[in-house]
Design a protein around this motif. Sequence first.
Motif, PDB file in Angstrom:
ATOM      1  N   MET A   1      43.828  39.915  23.161  1.00 30.60           N
ATOM      2  CA  MET A   1      43.950  38.630  23.896  1.00 30.60           C
ATOM      3  C   MET A   1      44.168  39.112  25.543  1.00 30.60           C
ATOM      4  N   THR A   2      43.624  38.219  26.402  1.00 29.78           N
ATOM      5  CA  THR A   2      43.848  38.531  27.699  1.00 29.78           C
ATOM      6  C   THR A   2      44.913  37.514  28.244  1.00 29.78           C
ATOM      7  N   LYS A   3      45.348  37.959  29.481  1.00 25.51           N
ATOM      8  CA  LYS A   3      46.396  37.132  30.185  1.00 25.51           C
ATOM      9  C   LYS A   3      45.838  36.068  30.664  1.00 25.51           C
ATOM     10  N   GLY A   4      44.588  35.751  30.843  1.00 27.23           N
ATOM     11  CA  GLY A   4      43.948  34.449  31.355  1.00 27.23           C
ATOM     12  C   GLY A   4      42.570  34.721  31.941  1.00 27.23           C
ATOM     13  N   THR A   5      41.983  33.706  32.177  1.00 29.00           N
ATOM     14  CA  THR A   5      40.640  33.764  32.849  1.00 29.00           C
ATOM     15  C   THR A   5      40.618  33.313  34.193  1.00 29.00           C
ATOM     16  N   ILE A   6      40.074  34.041  35.181  1.00 28.01           N
ATOM     17  CA  ILE A   6      39.992  33.674  36.656  1.00 28.01           C
ATOM     18  C   ILE A   6      38.621  33.098  37.002  1.00 28.01           C
ATOM     19  N   LEU A   7      38.229  31.864  37.528  1.00 27.49           N
ATOM     20  CA  LEU A   7      37.055  31.538  38.062  1.00 27.49           C
ATOM     21  C   LEU A   7      36.679  32.005  39.292  1.00 27.49           C
ATOM     22  N   VAL A   8      35.691  32.562  39.404  1.00 27.22           N
ATOM     23  CA  VAL A   8      35.056  33.306  40.630  1.00 27.22           C
ATOM     24  C   VAL A   8      33.933  32.409  41.186  1.00 27.22           C
ATOM     25  N   ILE A   9      34.150  31.894  42.432  1.00 26.13           N
ATOM     26  CA  ILE A   9      33.173  31.098  43.199  1.00 26.13           C
ATOM     27  C   ILE A   9      32.450  31.914  44.103  1.00 26.13           C
ATOM     28  N   GLY A  10      31.248  32.407  43.693  1.00 30.04           N
ATOM     29  CA  GLY A  10      30.486  33.021  44.548  1.00 30.04           C
ATOM     30  C   GLY A  10      29.557  32.312  45.313  1.00 30.04           C
ATOM     31  N   SER A  11      28.528  32.990  46.335  1.00 29.43           N
ATOM     32  CA  SER A  11      27.863  32.106  47.119  1.00 29.43           C
ATOM     33  C   SER A  11      26.304  32.504  46.772  1.00 29.43           C
ATOM     34  N   ASN A  12      25.441  31.855  47.003  1.00 31.42           N
ATOM     35  CA  ASN A  12      23.784  32.267  46.929  1.00 31.42           C
ATOM     36  C   ASN A  12      23.267  32.379  48.316  1.00 31.42           C
ATOM     37  N   GLY A  13      24.008  32.291  49.450  1.00 32.07           N
ATOM     38  CA  GLY A  13      23.678  32.593  50.881  1.00 32.07           C
ATOM     39  C   GLY A  13      23.097  33.798  51.235  1.00 32.07           C
TER      40      GLY A  13
ATOM     41  N   VAL B   1      41.744  30.842  40.651  1.00 37.58           N
ATOM     42  CA  VAL B   1      40.303  30.778  41.346  1.00 37.58           C
ATOM     43  C   VAL B   1      40.213  31.839  42.498  1.00 37.58           C
ATOM     44  N   PHE B   2      38.982  32.456  42.587  1.00 34.73           N
ATOM     45  CA  PHE B   2      38.838  33.412  43.499  1.00 34.73           C
ATOM     46  C   PHE B   2      37.538  33.347  44.593  1.00 34.73           C
TER      47      PHE B   2
ATOM     48  N   LYS C   1      47.634  25.933  41.008  1.00 35.05           N
ATOM     49  CA  LYS C   1      47.449  27.376  40.491  1.00 35.05           C
ATOM     50  C   LYS C   1      46.929  28.099  41.627  1.00 35.05           C
ATOM     51  N   PRO C   2      47.076  29.471  41.474  1.00 38.71           N
ATOM     52  CA  PRO C   2      46.602  30.334  42.451  1.00 38.71           C
ATOM     53  C   PRO C   2      45.481  30.342  42.703  1.00 38.71           C
ATOM     54  N   THR C   3      45.258  30.302  44.402  1.00 36.40           N
ATOM     55  CA  THR C   3      43.869  30.378  44.787  1.00 36.40           C
ATOM     56  C   THR C   3      43.518  31.406  45.883  1.00 36.40           C
ATOM     57  N   ALA C   4      42.759  32.320  45.695  1.00 33.28           N
ATOM     58  CA  ALA C   4      42.663  33.476  46.523  1.00 33.28           C
ATOM     59  C   ALA C   4      41.071  33.523  47.204  1.00 33.28           C
ATOM     60  N   ALA C   5      41.382  34.180  48.371  1.00 33.29           N
ATOM     61  CA  ALA C   5      39.945  34.119  49.415  1.00 33.29           C
ATOM     62  C   ALA C   5      40.184  35.298  50.088  1.00 33.29           C
ATOM     63  N   ILE C   6      39.286  35.827  50.577  1.00 33.65           N
ATOM     64  CA  ILE C   6      39.265  37.282  51.249  1.00 33.65           C
ATOM     65  C   ILE C   6      38.063  37.127  52.394  1.00 33.65           C
TER      66      ILE C   6
ATOM     67  N   ALA D   1      44.378  41.633  46.048  1.00 34.91           N
ATOM     68  CA  ALA D   1      44.370  41.848  44.793  1.00 34.91           C
ATOM     69  C   ALA D   1      45.525  41.868  44.131  1.00 34.91           C
ATOM     70  N   ALA D   2      46.615  42.685  44.766  1.00 38.37           N
ATOM     71  CA  ALA D   2      47.880  42.798  44.370  1.00 38.37           C
ATOM     72  C   ALA D   2      48.728  41.793  44.505  1.00 38.37           C
ATOM     73  N   LYS D   3      48.481  40.996  45.477  1.00 35.60           N
ATOM     74  CA  LYS D   3      49.254  39.816  45.596  1.00 35.60           C
ATOM     75  C   LYS D   3      48.461  38.577  44.932  1.00 35.60           C
ATOM     76  N   PHE D   4      47.312  38.630  44.419  1.00 32.17           N
ATOM     77  CA  PHE D   4      46.919  37.663  43.677  1.00 32.17           C
ATOM     78  C   PHE D   4      47.337  37.871  42.318  1.00 32.17           C
ATOM     79  N   VAL D   5      47.308  39.120  41.894  1.00 32.93           N
ATOM     80  CA  VAL D   5      48.035  39.433  40.606  1.00 32.93           C
ATOM     81  C   VAL D   5      49.330  38.995  40.450  1.00 32.93           C
ATOM     82  N   ALA D   6      49.930  39.271  41.342  1.00 32.65           N
ATOM     83  CA  ALA D   6      51.429  38.787  41.315  1.00 32.65           C
ATOM     84  C   ALA D   6      51.620  37.416  41.278  1.00 32.65           C
ATOM     85  N   ALA D   7      50.767  36.647  42.086  1.00 32.59           N
ATOM     86  CA  ALA D   7      51.051  35.157  41.713  1.00 32.59           C
ATOM     87  C   ALA D   7      50.595  34.547  40.544  1.00 32.59           C
TER      88      ALA D   7
END
Length: 262
Positions: A1-13, A109-110, A139-144, A251-257
């Motif tokens: 069992m996982t805690k959940g699934t994160i959607l990662v939105i990458g770029s093709n640029g 989502v990340f 739901k938590p939305t993270a970006a860097i 990463a730490a603050k995203f996991v906390a959220a």
Amino acid sequence: MTKGTILVIGSNGTQLEARGGGTITIGQFLNETAVPLMTLVAAGYDFVLATPTGEKPVMDKDSDALIYFAQDDEARTRARDFFNNDPGMNDVRTIRSMIDAGLDRFAGVFFPGGHAPIVDVMQDPDAGEVLRYFHSTNKPTAAICHGPISMLAALDNARAFRAALIDGDKVKAHALGKGWQYAGYRMTVFSRSEEEYAEENVFHKKLIFNMPDALEAAGAEVINADNFTSFVVVDRELITAQNPMSDHELAAKFVAALEKAA
């Protein structure tokens, strides 16, 4: 069992327009992709990587450097191996297919960094639909780094907004930015002075616009710290990080959220 699934939105640029003509070779930044995702996996989460075309993002060659890993070659090697070989990094879907299959299964989502999202994600209508879902469900939305520019995809006419930025038409950009779901949010992004350093020392060309100007035109309250020091801003469901040196803190603050939301 996982805690959940994160959607990662990458770029093709891979090629970004430069001011005055020509292009700049860019891609997805290694540490800004691998470090948060490796942290999520270690914390018990799965992830699914999606891009506009369904093809894997291309790593920015300039990001494969020790400076982004505190001169730790072992850490860089782990990140490179993850980016190149992790099954989740190679089973890439289209953003559209993830929407059609239902976004409710994702815990967050990340949006990784690198200049690549400026090319496609920030004006991608499917990315906009994803952002509106995660905003409406809180739901938590993270970006860097340059990833926060992707938040502009949630605009009703993101493509025209981007064109207005390139044209330097601040009045039009402001008008097109009205109604943005993140208006009034505190957020951070690669700063003006950090971008100037990259333009002068890495690209030797000027970008078509800078990131704080773009976000502020739509109504964001952009905050920046000192150049190339870790800095993360959390406002409601949105978690944004300023630069490559912010990878571990983001990463730490995203996991906390995510843990709090669960």
